[in-house]
Design a protein around this motif. Structure first.
Motif, PDB file in Angstrom:
ATOM      1  N   THR A  26      14.221  13.044  50.677  1.00 18.85           N
ATOM      2  CA  THR A  26      13.263  12.180  51.363  1.00 18.85           C
ATOM      3  C   THR A  26      13.976  11.202  52.279  1.00 18.85           C
ATOM      4  N   LEU A  27      15.085  10.648  51.801  1.00 19.48           N
ATOM      5  CA  LEU A  27      15.873   9.747  52.630  1.00 19.48           C
ATOM      6  C   LEU A  27      16.457  10.464  53.842  1.00 19.48           C
ATOM      7  N   ALA A  28      16.936  11.695  53.632  1.00 18.94           N
ATOM      8  CA  ALA A  28      17.493  12.463  54.749  1.00 18.94           C
ATOM      9  C   ALA A  28      16.414  12.740  55.790  1.00 18.94           C
ATOM     10  N   ALA A  29      15.205  13.069  55.317  1.00 22.41           N
ATOM     11  CA  ALA A  29      14.100  13.296  56.249  1.00 22.41           C
ATOM     12  C   ALA A  29      13.740  12.014  56.988  1.00 22.41           C
ATOM     13  N   ALA A  30      13.747  10.878  56.278  1.00 27.56           N
ATOM     14  CA  ALA A  30      13.441   9.593  56.911  1.00 27.56           C
ATOM     15  C   ALA A  30      14.469   9.255  57.981  1.00 27.56           C
ATOM     16  N   SER A  31      15.734   9.534  57.706  1.00 30.97           N
ATOM     17  CA  SER A  31      16.782   9.265  58.692  1.00 30.97           C
ATOM     18  C   SER A  31      16.582  10.096  59.953  1.00 30.97           C
ATOM     19  N   ALA A  32      16.216  11.371  59.763  1.00 32.24           N
ATOM     20  CA  ALA A  32      15.978  12.238  60.918  1.00 32.24           C
ATOM     21  C   ALA A  32      14.755  11.784  61.706  1.00 32.24           C
ATOM     22  N   ILE A  33      13.691  11.394  61.007  1.00 28.95           N
ATOM     23  CA  ILE A  33      12.479  10.904  61.671  1.00 28.95           C
ATOM     24  C   ILE A  33      12.770   9.612  62.425  1.00 28.95           C
TER      25      ILE A  33
END
Length: 329
Positions: A275-282
Motif C-alpha cells: 500500500t505504501l509503495a502504491a501511495a508513493s507511485a500515486i
C-alpha cells in the motif's frame, strides 16, 4: 536529508476538505471518549524524536518550524512594545524563542508536554533568560496563573490539541488585560498530497481508507474561535510553505523525526508495504515536480488576538462621524 530538500514558498491557497472516520474504540487508559488525538501517544512520539541520535536527527528536520518561526517573529516585531516576559506555549526546543532578543523581552518561558524536546537545546542557544515548564498545553491554567502573562506565542503546537476553543479560552485567561496572543498552526490543506495518495492507495489495495493525516482547522474558523474565546482586535492570515523531497519516503521519515506522526484516536499502527509503495507511485504521478522530486505543502494559519482592556482603541458609535463621505468623494 536536507541536502535533498529544496524550499519553495507560495502564497496561493486552495480549498480542499478531507475527512476520515474511524470505527475503532479509543484506549480508555490514554484518552477520553470525545478526544480526536491521543495526547499520550503524541508526547511519546515527540520524546522519541528528540532522543534519536542525541537530538541530532530532530535538529536536522527543524527547517519547517524554523521557517515559520522566522515569519512569526516578523509579525511579533510589528508590535511596538517591550515585554517583561513571553510565554512560548508548546514551545518544543524553542524555535520561536531563540529569535527573541533583549529589545523585545527580558525573559522567555518555554512550556511543552514533551520533557525531552523541551530540554533538547541548551540555554546558551537563547539571547534572553529562559525558564522551562514541563506541562500539557491542554491544561495551561494548571501551570500558569490567570492574568499573569504579557504575551503568549505558540509555534505549530495547537493543531494537536483536542479542545482548541477551550485552549484559546485558557490562553486569554492567562493573559493580563491588553496582553497579546500570537499563534501559528497548521491548516486543513497541510500535506494534502500525502493524504490523497494514501487514500487512493488504500482504496485500490485494501478496499477502504483510514485516517493517516490528522484533521486540522480551517482558516475561516479561526476568527470565529478567537472571537468566541473573548479576544479582540483580531488578525488572521494564511500562508503556504512547499518543501520538495526526493520521494514520499523521505517526507514520511522527516515527519517521524519531527514528532509529527499520526496520533489520531483509532489510527492503524501499520500500513502494508505494498500500500505504501502504491501511495508513493500515486504521489509522484499526481503531484510530482518536473525535476523528479515531490512537493509537500504546509498550510500555516497565523493569528493575533488581544485580551480586552479599557485602554484599547474602540470603534466609534454608528452615526457619530463628523464628515460626510459625499464631501470627500
Amino acid at each position: 536529508m536536507l541536502a535533498f530538500a529544496q524550499r519553495r514558498f507560495s502564497s496561493a491557497v486552495r480549498a480542499r476538505t478531507y475527512a476520515s472516520v474511524s470505527s475503532s474504540s479509543p484506549n480508555p487508559n490514554t484518552v477520553g471518549p470525545f478526544q480526536v488525538f491521543d495526547r499520550s501517544a503524541k508526547r511519546t512520539q515527540k520524546d522519541r524524536a528528540a532522543a534519536r541520535d542525541g537530538g541530532a536527527r530532530s535538529r536536522t528536520v527543524d527547517y519547517v518550524r524554523d521557517e515559520i518561526a522566522d515569519r512569526m517573529i516578523e509579525r511579533f516585531q510589528d508590535i511596538k512594545r517591550k515585554f517583561g516576559t513571553v510565554l512560548d506555549l508548546g514551545s518544543g526546543p524553542g524555535h520561536f524563542s531563540k529569535l527573541l532578543d533583549s529589545d523585545i523581552t527580558q525573559k522567555v518561558t518555554l512550556l511543552d508536554a514533551s520533557e525531552k524536546l523541551l530540554h533538547r537545546d541548551p540555554d546558551s542557544d537563547f539571547e534572553v533568560a529562559v525558564e522551562r515548564i514541563h506541562a500539557d498545553e491542554e491544561n495551561l491554567l494548571q501551570a500558569i496563573p490567570p492574568n499573569s502573562q504579557e504575551a503568549i506565542v505558540s509555534c505549530l503546537s495547537l493543531h494537536w490539541v483536542n479542545d482548541l476553543p477551550g485552549v484559546l479560552v485558557q490562553i486569554k485567561e492567562a493573559l493580563r488585560p491588553d496582553g497579546v496572543f500570537l499563534g501559528a498552526l497548521l491548516g486543513g490543506d497541510t500535506l494534502f498530497e500525502l493524504r490523497t495518495s494514501l487514500q487512493l492507495a488504500e482504496v485500490e489495495r485494501e478496499g477502504g481508507i483510514s485516517p493517516h493525516v490528522s484533521p486540522m482547522t480551517d482558516s475561516r474558523d479561526m476568527s470565529n474561535l478567537l472571537g468566541r474565546a473573548g479576544f479582540t482586535l483580531l488578525t488572521v492570515d494564511v500562508d503556504e510553505i512547499k518543501v520538495a523531497y526526493p520521494s514520499m519516503w523521505e517526507l514520511v521519515e522527516d515527519l517521524q523525526d519531527m514528532g509529527e506522526s499520526n496520533a489520531v484516536v483509532g489510527r492503524r499502527h501499520f500500513i502494508h508495504r505494498d500500500t505504501l509503495a502504491a501511495a508513493s507511485a500515486i504521489y509522484k504521478e499526481m503531484h510530482g515536480n518536473e525535476d523528479g522530486t515531490v512537493p509537500a505543502t504546509f498550510q500555516v494559519i497565523y493569528v493575533i488576538g488581544w485580551k480586552p482592556a479599557p485602554t484599547q482603541p474602540k470603534p466609534l458609535e454608528r452615526g457619530s462621524a463628523q464628515t460626510n463621505l459625499k464631501d470627500i468623494l
